[in-house]
Design an enzyme around this catalytic site. Structure first.
Site, PDB file in Angstrom:
ATOM      1  N   ASN A   9      -0.328  10.969 -35.922  1.00 26.13           N
ATOM      2  CA  ASN A   9       0.185  12.337 -35.799  1.00 26.13           C
ATOM      3  C   ASN A   9       1.690  12.275 -35.989  1.00 26.13           C
ATOM      4  O   ASN A   9       2.407  11.829 -35.094  1.00 26.13           O
ATOM      5  CB  ASN A   9      -0.174  12.905 -34.419  1.00 26.13           C
ATOM      6  N   LYS A  11       3.752  14.694 -36.187  1.00 20.61           N
ATOM      7  CA  LYS A  11       4.488  15.794 -35.545  1.00 20.61           C
ATOM      8  C   LYS A  11       5.500  16.379 -36.545  1.00 20.61           C
ATOM      9  O   LYS A  11       5.177  16.459 -37.730  1.00 20.61           O
ATOM     10  CB  LYS A  11       5.122  15.310 -34.239  1.00 20.61           C
ATOM     11  N   HIS A  96      -3.439  20.249 -29.433  1.00 22.87           N
ATOM     12  CA  HIS A  96      -2.543  19.159 -29.040  1.00 22.87           C
ATOM     13  C   HIS A  96      -1.680  19.614 -27.866  1.00 22.87           C
ATOM     14  O   HIS A  96      -1.339  20.794 -27.762  1.00 22.87           O
ATOM     15  CB  HIS A  96      -1.659  18.743 -30.222  1.00 22.87           C
ATOM     16  N   GLU A  98       1.342  19.488 -27.258  1.00 28.80           N
ATOM     17  CA  GLU A  98       2.571  20.220 -27.611  1.00 28.80           C
ATOM     18  C   GLU A  98       2.252  21.655 -28.024  1.00 28.80           C
ATOM     19  O   GLU A  98       3.038  22.570 -27.777  1.00 28.80           O
ATOM     20  CB  GLU A  98       3.340  19.454 -28.692  1.00 28.80           C
ATOM     21  N   GLU A 167      -5.511  12.610 -24.554  1.00 28.72           N
ATOM     22  CA  GLU A 167      -4.087  12.279 -24.520  1.00 28.72           C
ATOM     23  C   GLU A 167      -3.501  12.771 -23.207  1.00 28.72           C
ATOM     24  O   GLU A 167      -3.137  13.955 -23.087  1.00 28.72           O
ATOM     25  CB  GLU A 167      -3.359  12.955 -25.684  1.00 28.72           C
ATOM     26  N   GLY A 173       4.804  10.034 -25.665  1.00 26.72           N
ATOM     27  CA  GLY A 173       6.218   9.843 -25.975  1.00 26.72           C
ATOM     28  C   GLY A 173       7.047   9.313 -24.823  1.00 26.72           C
ATOM     29  O   GLY A 173       8.263   9.362 -24.854  1.00 26.72           O
ATOM     30  N   SER A 211       1.602   6.937 -26.186  1.00 28.27           N
ATOM     31  CA  SER A 211       2.369   5.686 -26.202  1.00 28.27           C
ATOM     32  C   SER A 211       1.561   4.476 -26.683  1.00 28.27           C
ATOM     33  O   SER A 211       1.742   3.373 -26.166  1.00 28.27           O
ATOM     34  CB  SER A 211       3.001   5.427 -24.831  1.00 28.27           C
TER      35      SER A 211
HETATM   36  P1  13P Z   1       3.193   9.047 -28.833  1.00 27.83           P
HETATM   37  O1  13P Z   1       2.341   7.982 -29.504  1.00 27.83           O
HETATM   38  O2  13P Z   1       4.542   9.183 -29.445  1.00 27.83           O
HETATM   39  O3  13P Z   1       3.187   8.894 -27.349  1.00 27.83           O
HETATM   40  O4  13P Z   1       2.465  10.464 -29.145  1.00 27.83           O
HETATM   41  C1  13P Z   1       1.122  10.603 -28.866  1.00 27.83           C
HETATM   42  C2  13P Z   1       0.634  11.868 -29.448  1.00 27.83           C
HETATM   43  O5  13P Z   1       0.987  12.945 -28.996  1.00 27.83           O
HETATM   44  C3  13P Z   1      -0.268  11.781 -30.597  1.00 27.83           C
HETATM   45  O6  13P Z   1      -0.866  13.014 -30.871  1.00 27.83           O
END
Ligand code: 13P
Length: 250
Positions: A9, A11, A96, A98, A167, A173, A211
């Protein structure tokens, strides 16, 4: 055995030019392996570039990070499932964290998006996961079950075409990862929910995200319950992404 999914992903990173450069490097170093698939979720503006670059790689799939459920209309800034499908995309991330927590997407909107994606034949990847306070209050399964409610009236055949990504929000992150055993417990609960609602046990695929790095991907994937990974930060460099995509899996 179904193949392991390694999903990136990106983003809001990697526009079309950067996507082309990334894929040129990645594809020159990563040969198809029969036990795994690699899925890329670039930003909407890079979807067509990515999809065109991988047309000769059936082991690689491109998908969108978001869609609107309406087929067209006055929705400035949005893309419909038909438009996304037309770029060559074959999957869509839905719900997701976010989208839920930064953009305020509700469970009801998430449910509409899942149905719209299914109707095109693309694969919805429904993301679920609890916030830190919810975990600390021992409400993880309650939250995950509520979020799975987006799939409530989809029949077993439909459920078989959906991928779930667990997740935990506190692990995204942050460098903090659920232990493989903790993640496996939630994955098992998700699998039970899916089969109780009519999904075929062998068809249920649950990815872990939060992560994931080259250093922890192998131990996470060693868990029987973890069918793949959904990776943000560590998927943005061809080197670290290739390392993750080539870890041994059983
Ligand atoms: P990270 O791997 O940066 O923690 O992000 C995970 C994520 O949100 C994947 O959709």
């Amino acid at each position: 055995m179904t193949s392991t999914i390694f999903a990136a992903n990106w983003k809001m990173h990697l526009g079309p030019g950067e996507t082309r450069a990334f894929l040129d490097t990645f594809l020159s170093g990563y040969a198809a392996r029969p036990d795994r698939e690699v899925w890329f979720f670039p930003p909407a503006v890079s979807l067509e570039t990515a999809a065109q670059r991988v047309t000769d790689r059936p082991d690689i799939r491109v998908g969108a990070q978001n869609v609107h459920w309406e087929p067209k209309g006055a929705y400035t800034g949005e893309s419909s499932v038909g438009m996304v499908h037309d770029t060559g995309s074959r999957a869509v991330l839905v719900g997701h964290s976010e989208r839920r927590h930064v953009f305020g997407e509700t469970d009801e909107e998430t449910a509409r998006k899942v149905r719209a994606v299914l109707a095109t034949g693309m694969v919805p990847v429904l993301c679920v996961g609890e916030k830190l306070g919810e975990r600390e209050a021992d409400r993880t399964l309650e939250v995950v079950h509520r979020q799975l409610g987006a799939l409530e009236d989809i029949d077993g055949h439909g459920l078989d075409g959906i991928v779930i990504a667990y997740e935990p929000v506190w692990a995204i992150g942050t460098g903090a990862t659920a232990t493989p055993a903790d993640a496996a417990t939630v994955h098992a609960a998700i699998r039970s929910w899916m089969t109780a609602h009519g999904a075929t046990a062998a068809a249920v695929r649950v990815l872990y995200g939060g992560s994931v790095k080259p250093g922890n991907a192998e131990e996470l994937l060693a868990e029987q319950e973890i069918d793949g990974v959904l990776v943000g930060g560590a998927s943005l460099q061809p080197d670290s992404w290739t390392q993750i995509c080539t870890v041994p899996v059983d």
